[in-house]
Design an enzyme around this catalytic site. Structure first.
Site, PDB file in Angstrom:
ATOM      1  N   ASP A 134       0.804  -1.215   0.000  1.00 14.60           N
ATOM      2  CA  ASP A 134       0.000   0.000   0.000  1.00 14.60           C
ATOM      3  C   ASP A 134       0.841   1.272   0.000  1.00 14.60           C
ATOM      4  O   ASP A 134       0.362   2.310   0.467  1.00 14.60           O
ATOM      5  CB  ASP A 134      -0.845  -0.018   1.308  1.00 14.60           C
ATOM      6  CG  ASP A 134      -2.255   0.472   1.081  1.00 14.60           C
ATOM      7  OD1 ASP A 134      -2.583   0.712  -0.064  1.00 14.60           O
ATOM      8  OD2 ASP A 134      -2.986   0.614   2.081  1.00 14.60           O
ATOM      9  N   CYS A 189     -19.987 -13.690  -6.935  1.00 15.14           N
ATOM     10  CA  CYS A 189     -20.996 -12.766  -6.402  1.00 15.14           C
ATOM     11  C   CYS A 189     -22.388 -13.193  -6.863  1.00 15.14           C
ATOM     12  O   CYS A 189     -23.371 -12.968  -6.145  1.00 15.14           O
ATOM     13  CB  CYS A 189     -20.733 -11.332  -6.882  1.00 15.14           C
ATOM     14  SG  CYS A 189     -19.372 -10.522  -6.033  1.00 15.14           S
ATOM     15  N   CYS A 192     -26.136 -11.562  -6.132  1.00 11.84           N
ATOM     16  CA  CYS A 192     -26.091 -10.743  -4.919  1.00 11.84           C
ATOM     17  C   CYS A 192     -25.762  -9.283  -5.276  1.00 11.84           C
ATOM     18  O   CYS A 192     -24.991  -9.030  -6.192  1.00 11.84           O
ATOM     19  CB  CYS A 192     -25.023 -11.301  -3.976  1.00 11.84           C
ATOM     20  SG  CYS A 192     -24.788 -10.321  -2.495  1.00 11.84           S
ATOM     21  N   CYS A 199     -24.636   0.275   0.635  1.00 12.13           N
ATOM     22  CA  CYS A 199     -23.728   1.433   0.717  1.00 12.13           C
ATOM     23  C   CYS A 199     -24.565   2.683   1.001  1.00 12.13           C
ATOM     24  O   CYS A 199     -25.419   3.061   0.201  1.00 12.13           O
ATOM     25  CB  CYS A 199     -22.940   1.596  -0.586  1.00 12.13           C
ATOM     26  SG  CYS A 199     -21.980   3.124  -0.573  1.00 12.13           S
ATOM     27  N   CYS A 215     -17.568   7.992  -1.430  1.00 13.81           N
ATOM     28  CA  CYS A 215     -17.162   6.883  -0.547  1.00 13.81           C
ATOM     29  C   CYS A 215     -16.603   7.425   0.778  1.00 13.81           C
ATOM     30  O   CYS A 215     -15.669   8.229   0.799  1.00 13.81           O
ATOM     31  CB  CYS A 215     -16.129   6.004  -1.236  1.00 13.81           C
ATOM     32  SG  CYS A 215     -15.560   4.661  -0.172  1.00 13.81           S
ATOM     33  N   CYS A 249     -21.440  -8.431   3.222  1.00  9.96           N
ATOM     34  CA  CYS A 249     -21.122  -9.430   2.189  1.00  9.96           C
ATOM     35  C   CYS A 249     -21.267 -10.844   2.752  1.00  9.96           C
ATOM     36  O   CYS A 249     -20.667 -11.182   3.774  1.00  9.96           O
ATOM     37  CB  CYS A 249     -19.696  -9.211   1.687  1.00  9.96           C
ATOM     38  SG  CYS A 249     -19.213 -10.415   0.442  1.00  9.96           S
TER      39      CYS A 249
END
Ligand code: SF4
Ligand code: SF4
Length: 314
Positions: A134, A189, A192, A199, A215, A249
């Protein structure tokens, strides 16, 4: 090295990664990720990167590890679980994303990857490598898919079908050939769309990109300006990043807590009451967050976040 030596060394590397405490390890052949460069360029051109203009710079370097590290041949990609059920104790207080509750992950992961490099060099003295977590223009998520760690969920985060998506990605670029894992094709996924529907700010696009302008993760960390007024009512209690799309999730339903001592929340932070949060000063910020990911935003931006969400606290 011969092909059979590559296979033997690659198996040893995967075992060593486990011994070093990584939960996942895959190996990918280095190539230019041209398709990702196109997606990134389009995303930035549409303004979805908000003010993260550094993402527009050097797209070729970002897509091609061979520019970042000349001679790059292999990419070892690791995953380190950060899921935890030891969280802040009080209800109605500002919430910090679970990845940031303990000490910073960058140094810990880079140190482990450097140990992995030393291990590789014990077999191949000419091997050279560079470890990143990162902190460099490396497309970690696509590389995790390429190395077989998982697929990109509709929320754009990588999901592993065993441990879910709460894991940090680290990469070690090497100048030697290895035996490569199969990249993950397609996704699991299915129909779904829990993350999209949950969100709170509507930041997840149907094409699996994120609108950083909406976001909470970006608006509470990278964003140096004020938190947009129109977003504040939807932020709930999230004061540093946001876990909502991962919490909902189904692939995280059975997530197991990590056992990394450095990532554990300290009592002083876990016990913070609403009153203590609202009166947080610079000295207390330093005590609570020195050496944690939260330190990155510094006191002023963190206080800005607390003030922004204070109206959302009961
Ligand atoms: S981190 Fe939060 S705001 Fe950002 S996409 Fe996920 S749920 Fe939405
Ligand atoms: S919540 Fe559903 S759609 Fe979103 S990433 Fe998880 S499985 Fe995929």
């Amino acid at each position: 090295m011969t092909a059979s030596a590559d296979i033997r060394l690659s198996a040893l590397i995967r075992d060593k990664a486990t011994e070093l405490g990584f939960d996942l390890c895959g190996i990918a052949r280095v190539r230019k990720l041209s398709e990702c460069k196109e997606v990134l360029t389009k995303w930035c051109a549409e303004g979805l990167n908000d003010k993260m203009t550094y993402l527009i710079r050097d797209p070729d370097k970002r897509a091609d590890p061979g520019i970042l590290f000349p001679g790059a041949k292999s990419m070892i990609v690791t995953g380190l679980n950060y899921y935890t059920d030891k969280r802040q104790k009080h209800l109605y207080v500002p919430l910090i994303s679970i990845y940031a509750l303990g000490k910073d992950y960058h140094d810990l992961i880079t140190a482990r990857l450097e140990k992995l490099l030393t291990y590789v060099k014990s077999f191949v003295p000419d091997a050279e490598g560079r470890a990143f977590c990162d902190d460099a223009p490396v497309l970690e998520k696509p590389w995790a898919v390429e190395a077989g760690l998982g697929w990109r969920g509709k929320h754009s985060i990588v999901i592993n079908d065993t441990i879910g998506s709460f894991f940090f990605i680290g990469v070690l670029i090497l100048n030697i050939e290895l035996d490569y894992d199969k990249h993950v094709e397609g996704d699991k996924c299915g129909n779904c769309r829990a993350c999209i529907d949950s969100c709170p700010t509507g930041a997840i696009n149907i094409d699996r990109t994120i609108d950083a302008r909406r976001c909470i993760a970006n608006l509470t960390i990278g964003n140096r300006g004020p938190v947009p007024e129109e977003i504040i009512p939807y932020m709930g209690r999230m004061v540093y990043s946001c876990d909502i799309c991962q919490d909902v999730c189904p692939w995280n339903k059975n997530a197991k807590p990590h056992n990394v001592a450095e990532f554990m929340i300290v009592d002083e932070l876990a016990d913070m009451t609403k009153e203590e949060w609202l009166s947080l000063d610079n000295a207390k910020f330093d005590t609570l967050f020195k050496g944690t990911p939260v330190e990155r935003v510094k006191f002023d931006r963190f206080k800005r976040n607390i003030e922004a969400i204070s109206k959302n606290l009961k």
